[in-house]
Write an enzyme that holds these catalytic residues in place. Structure first.
Site, mmCIF file in Angstrom:
data_model
loop_
_atom_site.group_PDB
_atom_site.id
_atom_site.type_symbol
_atom_site.label_atom_id
_atom_site.label_comp_id
_atom_site.label_asym_id
_atom_site.label_seq_id
_atom_site.Cartn_x
_atom_site.Cartn_y
_atom_site.Cartn_z
ATOM 1 N N HIS A 181 0.864 -1.188 0.000
ATOM 2 C CA HIS A 181 0.000 0.000 0.000
ATOM 3 C C HIS A 181 0.894 1.230 0.000
ATOM 4 O O HIS A 181 1.696 1.425 0.912
ATOM 5 C CB HIS A 181 -0.922 0.019 1.211
ATOM 6 C CG HIS A 181 -1.892 1.166 1.191
ATOM 7 N ND1 HIS A 181 -3.170 1.051 0.671
ATOM 8 C CD2 HIS A 181 -1.763 2.448 1.608
ATOM 9 C CE1 HIS A 181 -3.786 2.210 0.770
ATOM 10 N NE2 HIS A 181 -2.963 3.072 1.340
ATOM 11 N N CYS A 182 0.754 2.061 -1.020
ATOM 12 C CA CYS A 182 1.615 3.240 -1.173
ATOM 13 C C CYS A 182 0.891 4.459 -0.609
ATOM 14 O O CYS A 182 -0.130 4.885 -1.159
ATOM 15 C CB CYS A 182 1.960 3.456 -2.644
ATOM 16 S SG CYS A 182 3.063 4.875 -2.922
#
Length: 364
Positions: A181-182
């Site tokens: 997850h960025c």
């Protein structure tokens, strides 16, 4: 001799009986011992099984920390996206307002054409891939009942998970071929936007390296100019003159302060030099950090792995190595056999749908 032996036996029996009687008097009642054994067994059943190891204990201990980080990341995702947009826009404004006039006035026509073409192409690629990576759905497993094979059931979503699917605690959904997850995109990196994420990292790194190399001389000149301005500001603006000063004609009549000349720079010059230093430091720092991340992801792509799978495969490989076995990784997937089928998506800002892999995917 016989009397001595019988005496020793009698003494040993006496000591044994006395110890047993003391032990019986100090022993807890049976119902207390049974309750304590049941409570201890119940406590052990909450955290112990055949798969318990140091990683499981570590995850359980730090679960509150992970939940806090997920909560903060979920709610501050928009802030991170705005920060990326603001920092990138500041570099673009400095390039257009300060660097472009210098390039047009000092460089030769071939170099001007090169900087204009490459700079605008790189900027378009950065903006396109960042937008697509942030707005493209990473891909979700089907929620309705179907006949497609699955390898597990998610403990949180309670739905079947296809191969290479993992649950994201921040998005609170299962993601197909999840990488991570960025927070800078406020989106998960999965099967359908992994290419856009990697392309954004690649072109942002190239843009930062381009600004850092081409602006090195401007940075040095601006830094030295700011140092000269600093020394000039430290000088006193005037020296009081008393005594014989007015008599010998150093100052006009009635003036006791000698005024120095105005500084050899303006506020605009100072801001221009500071902007150049800011741009060079920012692009150099981001280029080094993001370049290392890009190289790492390039290695993972060459192996056909994601970040999560890299961690899982490493643990599984070490476990099988102790048993004398070898584990094969995932095969690398390509988008086509022809050269232009994978060259054009790299060089041009176009949309290319990834391979479906037989999943009944949502969010396309």
């Amino acid at each position: 001799m016989w009397c001595c032996t019988s005496s020793l036996v009698y003494l040993r029996r006496s000591i044994r009986l006395r110890l047993c009687s003391r032990r019986g008097r100090s022993r807890l009642p049976l119902w207390i011992r049974e309750t304590w054994a049941y409570m201890r067994l119940l406590l052990q059943s909450l955290y112990f099984n055949s798969l318990t190891d140091s990683d499981v204990v570590f995850d359980c201990v730090f679960e509150p920390v992970f939940l806090t980080v997920d909560y903060i990341t979920r709610w501050f995702g928009t802030v991170f996206v705005c920060l990326v947009v603001i920092l990138t826009s500041s570099v673009v404004v400095i390039a257009y307002a300060i660097l472009l006039p210098l390039v047009l006035n000092t460089y030769s026509p071939p170099w001007i054409v090169w900087h204009l073409c490459y700079g605008h192409w790189n900027l378009i690629m950065i903006a396109f891939h960042y937008y697509k990576a942030a707005k493209t759905s990473p891909g979700y497993p089907p929620t309705e009942k179907n006949d497609r094979p699955f390898v597990a059931v998610c403990k949180k979503c309670i739905i079947p998970k296809p191969a290479r699917t993992h649950h994201c605690g921040i998005c609170n959904r299962c993601i197909l071929k999840m990488d991570h997850h960025c927070p800078w995109l406020n989106n998960c990196i999965g099967h359908f936007n992994h290419r856009y994420f990697f392309s954004f990292c690649l072109f942002m790194t190239l843009g930062c390296v381009y600004c850092s190399i081409s602006g090195r001389n401007l940075f040095l000149d601006a830094y030295h100019a700011l140092e000269r301005f600093k020394h000039t500001d430290l000088e006193k603006p005037g020296i009081p003159v008393t005594g014989m000063g007015p008599l010998i004609g150093l100052l006009p009549s009635g003036q006791t302060i000698y005024q120095t000349s105005a500084p050899p720079y303006t506020f605009r010059d100072k801001m221009i030099h500071k902007s150049i230093v800011y741009m060079w430091v920012l692009t150099s720092t981001v280029g080094v950090a993001l370049g290392a991340l890009t190289v790492w992801h390039a290695v993972l792509i060459s192996r056909g792995e994601t970040c999560i799978e890299r961690h899982i495969n490493k643990k599984e490989t070490n476990r099988l190595a102790k048993l004398g076995k070898v584990r094969n990784g995932y095969m690398q997937l390509t988008s086509g056999s022809k050269l232009y089928s994978w060259i054009t998506p790299i060089l041009l800002p176009i949309f290319v749908a990834p391979v479906m892999l037989g999943w009944g995917c949502e969010g396309l």
